[in-house]
Design an enzyme around this catalytic site. Structure first.
Site, PDB file in Angstrom:
ATOM      1  N   ASP A   1       0.830  -1.197   0.000  1.00 26.71           N
ATOM      2  CA  ASP A   1       0.000   0.000   0.000  1.00 26.71           C
ATOM      3  C   ASP A   1       0.870   1.254   0.000  1.00 26.71           C
ATOM      4  OD1 ASP A   1      -2.379   1.784   0.795  1.00 26.71           O
ATOM      5  OD2 ASP A   1      -3.256  -0.210   0.820  1.00 26.71           O
TER       6      ASP A   1
ATOM      7  N   HIS B   1      -3.612   5.879   3.891  1.00 29.22           N
ATOM      8  CA  HIS B   1      -4.369   4.765   3.335  1.00 29.22           C
ATOM      9  C   HIS B   1      -3.883   3.419   3.854  1.00 29.22           C
ATOM     10  CE1 HIS B   1      -5.732   1.984   0.081  1.00 29.22           C
ATOM     11  NE2 HIS B   1      -6.786   2.793   0.070  1.00 29.22           N
TER      12      HIS B   1
ATOM     13  N   SER C   1     -11.249  -0.630  -0.726  1.00 32.95           N
ATOM     14  CA  SER C   1      -9.927  -0.665  -0.089  1.00 32.95           C
ATOM     15  C   SER C   1     -10.005  -1.130   1.354  1.00 32.95           C
ATOM     16  CB  SER C   1      -9.283   0.724  -0.117  1.00 32.95           C
ATOM     17  OG  SER C   1      -8.756   1.027  -1.370  1.00 32.95           O
TER      18      SER C   1
ATOM     19  N   TYR D   1      -7.593 -11.851 -11.319  1.00 28.11           N
ATOM     20  CA  TYR D   1      -6.788 -13.026 -11.612  1.00 28.11           C
ATOM     21  C   TYR D   1      -7.336 -14.250 -10.885  1.00 28.11           C
ATOM     22  CZ  TYR D   1      -3.206  -9.951 -13.607  1.00 28.11           C
ATOM     23  OH  TYR D   1      -2.532  -9.047 -14.383  1.00 28.11           O
TER      24      TYR D   1
ATOM     25  N   ASN E   1     -13.735   0.689  -7.091  1.00 28.73           N
ATOM     26  CA  ASN E   1     -14.802   1.617  -6.693  1.00 28.73           C
ATOM     27  C   ASN E   1     -15.485   2.317  -7.871  1.00 28.73           C
ATOM     28  OD1 ASN E   1     -14.050   1.038  -4.063  1.00 28.73           O
ATOM     29  ND2 ASN E   1     -12.729   2.821  -3.884  1.00 28.73           N
TER      30      ASN E   1
ATOM     31  N   ALA F   1      -7.404  -8.139  -8.801  1.00 24.71           N
ATOM     32  CA  ALA F   1      -8.562  -8.844  -8.242  1.00 24.71           C
ATOM     33  C   ALA F   1      -9.123  -9.892  -9.193  1.00 24.71           C
ATOM     34  CB  ALA F   1      -9.648  -7.834  -7.860  1.00 24.71           C
TER      35      ALA F   1
END
Length: 433
Positions: A88, A138, A298, A248, A233, A246
């Site tokens: 991140d 984040h 997230s 895969y 999002n 995501a």
């Protein structure tokens, strides 16, 4: 595609109206760069909630109120011994709930040396080499949802509060991360023995087959690492598109749900979505102390990563050790469903942490839509009987016998009474002669 990035110390600033209008926030990107898929904080208290440091959140956040934590942690040691890599914007160790949760020796800063400039033309400092600098906040929020330690002044705690966080800084406020640096971050997580990898990012566009990112994901899966990634999002208006990593195969793709266990409006839809988890008004830790509310997939992904860490801690013994496939299938199978199988909005359903940790007598390799549903039996048709049945005949004959017997008994009794009266009259007549 132009996207807006959430404001925070070191991030580009935008008018407040722009922040409230944007749900999926990130920097402008090219095809090869990554976007941090955060969302703006809840409209309430937007001007104060995300300052660093912030005030401590006193109560228990709604996303934790839906979980019986004592039951969740009963046989899991609260995730102790499990290592979760957070790829991140870095993870700050200045927060007291994360200070003892972060493995600073295994962390790494993979930000490229040449990074983008912000709107003022400046390049933000690269940060510490071990990934413990977070100017955006984040990554610190993501880590808190997974493994924040308990504290006396707040009801907020991570879902796996004894797990260890590996901070891998790969992106920043300006979107400096690329698919290649994300792939390098995944490889580093595998090298330092991560059990779970959380990726709350996606690429701006689809990648070519067999890209460096896909190859890194496959290496992690072969190393038996659970890879969890946010779905994205960009779901407003029913928009459907695949996001990476995501999408895969083998990656646990997580969408966002709201307080009603329905898909949050911004949450990405698609057949690649595996499960949903709370992603609205999510409370978590911020750099320098305190807590902040935020929205987005997230923050749904680390909710699932925390449960994955608990499952890994519980099922980590010898021959009975669960594989990453077992853990992913268990989370999918025990999710709360609105339909019997999979749908493109929330996948197999909204994650049920307690059920995932308690209905785990047998390990499975894939979820099944028919589990828990009984197949109805055909009704047995009644036999068509023409005329009197044997039972009806027996009942009729029994009635005849009963009535006949009663009649005969009445005749006998009546006859006896007549005979008795006759004898009395006769005796009376004889005595009076």
């Amino acid at each position: 595609m132009q996207r807006n990035h959430p404001r925070g110390p070191g991030a580009t600033t935008r008018p407040r109206t722009s922040r409230l209008a944007a749900l999926a926030a990130a920097t402008a990107v090219t095809a090869s760069t990554l976007t941090v898929t955060t969302a703006t904080p809840a409209a309430a208290d937007v001007s104060t909630q995300c300052s660093f440091p912030s005030k401590a959140y006193k109560g228990r956040p709604w996303s934790l109120q839906r979980v019986l934590l004592n039951e969740l942690w009963r046989d899991t040691d609260q995730g102790e011994g499990v290592r979760v890599a957070v790829i991140d914007t870095g993870v700050s160790t200045e927060h007291k709930q994360l200070k003892d949760a972060v493995d600073t020796k295994s962390g790494k800063n993979l930000l490229p040396k040449k990074r983008k400039k912000d709107e003022s033309g400046r390049v933000q400092p690269r940060g510490k080499a071990n990934g413990t600098t977070d100017s955006v906040g984040h990554g610190t929020k993501v880590a808190g949802i997974i493994a924040a330690r308990p504290a006396d002044d707040t009801g907020f705690v991570g879902l796996a509060p004894k797990a260890t966080i590996i901070p891998i800084q790969q992106n920043d406020a300006n979107g400096s991360g690329t698919a290649d640096t994300l792939a390098a971050a995944i490889d580093h997580a595998v090298r330092v023995r991560a059990d779970v990898i959380n990726i709350s990012q996606d690429t701006a566009q689809a990648l070519s087959p067999k890209s460096s990112l896909e190859r890194a994901v496959n290496r992690a899966l072969r190393a038996n690492v659970v890879v969890v990634a946010s779905a994205g999002n960009d779901g407003l208006g029913g928009n459907v598109k695949e996001t990476y990593p995501a999408s895969y195969p083998g990656v646990l793709a997580v969408a966002s749900s709201d307080r009603n266990n329905e898909r949050a409006p911004f949450s990405q839809s698609g057949e690649f979505v595996d499960v949903a988890a709370p992603g609205v008004d999510m409370i978590s830790t911020v750099p320098k102390g305190g807590h902040c509310a935020d929205n987005g997939t997230s923050f749904s992904a680390p909710y699932v990563a925390g449960v994955a860490a608990l499952l890994r801690a519980k099922h980590n013994d010898g021959a009975n050790k669960w594989t990453q496939k077992n853990i992913v299938a268990q989370i999918e199978q025990t999710a709360e469903r609105s339909v019997s199988g999979h749908d493109r909005l929330v996948g197999w359903g909204v994650i049920d942490p307690v059920r995932a940790l308690t209905e785990d007598e047998h390990r499975i390799n894939r979820p099944t839509a028919k589990e828990g549903m009984e197949k109805g039996r055909k009704p047995t048709p009644a036999k068509l009987q023409l005329g009197e049945t044997e039972q009806e005949r027996n009942e009729r004959l029994g009635t005849y016998v009963l009535v006949g017997g009663g009649t005969l008994l009445a005749v006998v009794i009546g006859s006896s009474l007549v005979y008795r009266d006759w004898r009395r009259r006769r005796q009376t007549g004889d005595s009076g002669a």
